[in-house]
Enzyme design. Structure first.
Site, PDB file in Angstrom:
ATOM      1  N   GLU A 155     -11.203   1.226  -3.350  1.00  0.00           N
ATOM      2  CA  GLU A 155     -11.839   0.581  -2.285  1.00  0.00           C
ATOM      3  C   GLU A 155     -11.855   1.267  -1.442  1.00  0.00           C
ATOM      4  O   GLU A 155     -11.998   2.661  -1.211  1.00  0.00           O
ATOM      5  CB  GLU A 155     -10.405   0.190  -0.945  1.00  0.00           C
ATOM      6  CG  GLU A 155     -10.425  -0.685  -0.116  1.00  0.00           C
ATOM      7  CD  GLU A 155      -9.372  -1.443   0.080  1.00  0.00           C
ATOM      8  OE1 GLU A 155      -8.355  -0.948  -0.131  1.00  0.00           O
ATOM      9  OE2 GLU A 155      -9.157  -1.718   1.838  1.00  0.00           O
ATOM     10  N   ASP A 187      -7.629   3.158  -3.256  1.00  0.00           N
ATOM     11  CA  ASP A 187      -7.834   3.116  -1.536  1.00  0.00           C
ATOM     12  C   ASP A 187      -8.406   4.596  -0.882  1.00  0.00           C
ATOM     13  O   ASP A 187      -7.127   5.033  -0.908  1.00  0.00           O
ATOM     14  CB  ASP A 187      -7.339   2.280  -0.678  1.00  0.00           C
ATOM     15  CG  ASP A 187      -7.720   2.364   0.546  1.00  0.00           C
ATOM     16  OD1 ASP A 187      -8.953   3.144   0.949  1.00  0.00           O
ATOM     17  OD2 ASP A 187      -7.440   1.524   1.876  1.00  0.00           O
ATOM     18  N   LYS A 219      -1.409  -0.599  -4.449  1.00  0.00           N
ATOM     19  CA  LYS A 219      -2.472   0.096  -3.596  1.00  0.00           C
ATOM     20  C   LYS A 219      -1.822   0.847  -3.666  1.00  0.00           C
ATOM     21  O   LYS A 219      -0.929   1.897  -3.351  1.00  0.00           O
ATOM     22  CB  LYS A 219      -2.790  -0.948  -3.381  1.00  0.00           C
ATOM     23  CG  LYS A 219      -3.656   0.134  -1.625  1.00  0.00           C
ATOM     24  CD  LYS A 219      -4.447  -0.327  -0.823  1.00  0.00           C
ATOM     25  CE  LYS A 219      -4.924   0.405   0.318  1.00  0.00           C
ATOM     26  NZ  LYS A 219      -5.797  -0.843   1.061  1.00  0.00           N
ATOM     27  N   LYS A 279      -3.179   4.826  -1.882  1.00  0.00           N
ATOM     28  CA  LYS A 279      -4.106   5.526  -1.813  1.00  0.00           C
ATOM     29  C   LYS A 279      -4.105   6.968  -2.159  1.00  0.00           C
ATOM     30  O   LYS A 279      -3.289   7.098  -2.672  1.00  0.00           O
ATOM     31  CB  LYS A 279      -2.913   6.164   0.160  1.00  0.00           C
ATOM     32  CG  LYS A 279      -3.222   4.811   0.441  1.00  0.00           C
ATOM     33  CD  LYS A 279      -4.543   4.143   1.126  1.00  0.00           C
ATOM     34  CE  LYS A 279      -4.037   3.583   2.396  1.00  0.00           C
ATOM     35  NZ  LYS A 279      -5.867   2.958   2.873  1.00  0.00           N
ATOM     36  N   ASP A 292     -14.279  -2.193   2.648  1.00  0.00           N
ATOM     37  CA  ASP A 292     -13.376  -2.434   4.063  1.00  0.00           C
ATOM     38  C   ASP A 292     -13.647  -1.330   5.121  1.00  0.00           C
ATOM     39  O   ASP A 292     -14.539  -2.533   5.569  1.00  0.00           O
ATOM     40  CB  ASP A 292     -12.301  -1.163   3.478  1.00  0.00           C
ATOM     41  CG  ASP A 292     -10.847  -1.689   4.918  1.00  0.00           C
ATOM     42  OD1 ASP A 292     -11.427  -2.002   6.221  1.00  0.00           O
ATOM     43  OD2 ASP A 292     -10.057  -1.016   4.938  1.00  0.00           O
ATOM     44  N   SER A 325       0.972  -1.361   0.095  1.00  0.00           N
ATOM     45  CA  SER A 325      -0.080   0.174   0.222  1.00  0.00           C
ATOM     46  C   SER A 325       1.289   1.002  -0.046  1.00  0.00           C
ATOM     47  O   SER A 325       1.624   1.795   0.806  1.00  0.00           O
ATOM     48  CB  SER A 325      -1.195  -0.157   1.458  1.00  0.00           C
ATOM     49  OG  SER A 325      -2.066   1.172   1.135  1.00  0.00           O
ATOM     50  N   LYS A 335     -10.201  -7.511   6.945  1.00  0.00           N
ATOM     51  CA  LYS A 335      -8.803  -6.743   8.267  1.00  0.00           C
ATOM     52  C   LYS A 335      -9.567  -7.826   9.327  1.00  0.00           C
ATOM     53  O   LYS A 335     -11.104  -7.100  10.230  1.00  0.00           O
ATOM     54  CB  LYS A 335      -9.344  -5.206   8.179  1.00  0.00           C
ATOM     55  CG  LYS A 335      -8.633  -4.711   7.752  1.00  0.00           C
ATOM     56  CD  LYS A 335      -7.791  -3.901   8.026  1.00  0.00           C
ATOM     57  CE  LYS A 335      -7.423  -2.721   6.761  1.00  0.00           C
ATOM     58  NZ  LYS A 335      -8.149  -1.262   6.925  1.00  0.00           N
ATOM     59  N   GLY A 377      -4.733  -4.964   5.632  1.00  0.00           N
ATOM     60  CA  GLY A 377      -3.214  -4.507   6.553  1.00  0.00           C
ATOM     61  C   GLY A 377      -3.859  -3.091   7.417  1.00  0.00           C
ATOM     62  O   GLY A 377      -3.847  -2.072   7.028  1.00  0.00           O
TER      63      GLY A 377
HETATM   64  O1  NPG Z   1       0.283  -2.123   4.837  1.00  0.00           O
HETATM   65  O2  NPG Z   1      -0.407  -2.438   6.775  1.00  0.00           O
HETATM   66  C1  NPG Z   1      -0.205  -1.996   5.758  1.00  0.00           C
HETATM   67  C2  NPG Z   1      -1.336  -1.267   5.591  1.00  0.00           C
HETATM   68  C3  NPG Z   1      -2.427  -0.908   3.908  1.00  0.00           C
HETATM   69  O3  NPG Z   1      -3.232   1.138   3.532  1.00  0.00           O
HETATM   70  C4  NPG Z   1      -3.172   0.125   4.097  1.00  0.00           C
HETATM   71  N1  NPG Z   1      -3.671   0.015   5.645  1.00  0.00           N
HETATM   72  O4  NPG Z   1      -6.898   1.586   5.217  1.00  0.00           O
HETATM   73  O5  NPG Z   1      -6.484  -0.085   4.529  1.00  0.00           O
HETATM   74  C5  NPG Z   1      -5.776   1.267   5.439  1.00  0.00           C
HETATM   75  C6  NPG Z   1      -4.679   1.557   5.385  1.00  0.00           C
HETATM   76  C7  NPG Z   1      -5.078   1.914   7.098  1.00  0.00           C
HETATM   77  C8  NPG Z   1      -3.156   2.242   7.346  1.00  0.00           C
HETATM   78  C9  NPG Z   1      -5.664   1.430   7.765  1.00  0.00           C
HETATM   79  C10 NPG Z   1      -3.562   3.124   8.496  1.00  0.00           C
HETATM   80  C11 NPG Z   1      -5.314   2.424   8.808  1.00  0.00           C
HETATM   81  C12 NPG Z   1      -4.079   2.771   9.666  1.00  0.00           C
END
Ligand code: NPG
Length: 368
Positions: A214, A189, A161, A163, A239, A135, A263, A291
């Site tokens: 997402e 996302d 991915k 953001k 999500d 990500s 998750k 994640g």
């Molecule tokens: O690789 O763990 C990882 C991060 C993946 O983008 C990611 N997580 O919205 O999915 C999400 C996001 C996230 C990150 C959500 C930090 C909350 C806190």
């Protein structure tokens, strides 16, 4: 299983680079760990709540509070405690799924370590390694983003991915496609940053053949996602909106999602996560493992879950080095774009005592 007590431990782990999403920037992972101690074993659970309630309503200090005040006393009162009795025992307390997940995971870990069985075996894993995506946060400029993506592809990540947020969506996607080509598995996302009024703008992502978009809309807006799904070609993945097998089944039947990000923390634990996997598999909906910037403890369990048969897309299960220069456990290392699924009892990994001592900021012990 008889609990001797439960430890709540806060650790502060600096991230290798700031991670920016549409809801904020993380520079350090402030993690709450739950350690249960039984007569025969100990077990660990990592709470995925962040320091601030920006991804969801939960945050680490609140998770510690609800665990101490309500959740831990409820499990300590159970006459016959094992992992499958945890969710029913905690059901009278509304919400707080991330806190509940951490406690259930710790109890499941202790149970499996005592029985000599791995998480992967217990959950029904069918693979011994899982394909990994990464990500990539919002950056200050397109060249900076292209450098980051270039580095991750060179490391072997099998899916990217990005953001996104209003003002950082079509152009970064176009730039990544132009530079790295159409073969790269690419998805975006939004973390709830758009509204249905943005549908025509989001349709501008259609030509880029993304795997999915997402959570474009608010977590409560399941009907809006169904509407949006009819207006854009990119498959919609949920999500934040998916909090249980029941909400997953409802979202699927409304046509609100063609893909689901699972998750375990968001849905109250690995047992509910497996139920969501089963519901999606029955409906032909592909799933992947999300994640939350986990340490090696949470990562071990996520990788086990991602090895179930319905996880047909690479997850946000990146290697330890994507997050931390020193992980709490032995590091997870990418090999050929994959991580190995732990096969030792329980999570199959444990915190390294020296690292744990170094990063701990607070410890609380609740006796049985
Ligand atoms: O690789 O763990 C990882 C991060 C993946 O983008 C990611 N997580 O919205 O999915 C999400 C996001 C996230 C990150 C959500 C930090 C909350 C806190």
């Amino acid at each position: 299983m008889k609990l001797t007590g439960v430890e709540l431990r806060r650790v502060a782990m600096p991230l290798v680079a700031p991670f920016r999403t549409s809801f904020g920037t993380e520079t350090e992972r402030d993690v709450l760990l739950v350690r249960v101690v039984t007569e025969d074993a100990e077990g660990w659970g990592e709470c995925v709540a962040m320091a601030d309630p920006r991804y969801s309503s939960e945050y680490a200090a609140a998770a510690a509070d609800v665990l101490r005040r309500f959740l831990i006393p409820a499990v300590l009162q159970q006459p016959r405690l094992d992992a499958i009795t945890v969710a029913p025992a905690l059901a009278p307390f509304k919400g707080h799924r991330m806190a509940k997940a951490a406690l259930e995971t710790a109890i499941l870990d202790a149970e499996l370590r005592a029985a000599g069985r791995s998480f992967a075996r217990e959950l029904g894993a069918v693979h011994d390694r899982v394909p990994c995506g990464v990500s990539v946060g919002i950056m200050d400029s397109i060249p900076e983003l292209l450098d980051a993506v270039d580095g991750y592809l060179a490391e072997g990540y099998l899916r990217i991915k990005l953001k996104i947020e209003p003002g950082w969506d079509v152009e970064p996607v176009r730039a990544v496609r132009e530079r790295f080509g159409d073969e790269v598995l690419l998805q975006v996302d939004a973390n709830t940053a758009y509204t249905l009024a943005d549908a025509r703008h989001l349709a501008r992502l259609d030509p880029f053949a993304l795997l999915l978009i997402e959570q474009p809309l608010d977590e409560d807006d399941v009907a809006g996602h169904a509407e949006l799904a009819r207006m854009i070609a990119t498959p919609v993945c949920l999500d934040e909106s998916i909090t249980s097998a029941r909400t997953a089944a409802a979202a699927i039947s409304l046509g609100a999602c063609a893909v689901v990000n699972i998750k375990p923390g968001r849905v109250g634990g690995y047992l509910e996560a497996r139920r969501i996997h089963d519901v999606c598999a029955a409906q032909g909906i592909p799933v992947w493992c999300g994640g939350m910037l986990e340490t090696g403890l949470g990562r071990a369990a996520n990788v086990a879950l991602a090895a179930l048969p319905g996880f047909t897309l690479p997850g946000d299960t990146s290697a330890s080095g994507r997050y931390f220069s020193t992980d709490l456990t032995e590091p997870f290392v990418l090999a050929d774009g994959h991580l190995d699924v732990p096969d030792k009892p329980g999570l199959g990994v444990a915190p390294r005592p020296d690292v744990l001592a170094e990063v701990t900021t607070h410890i609380d012990w609740i006796s049985a």
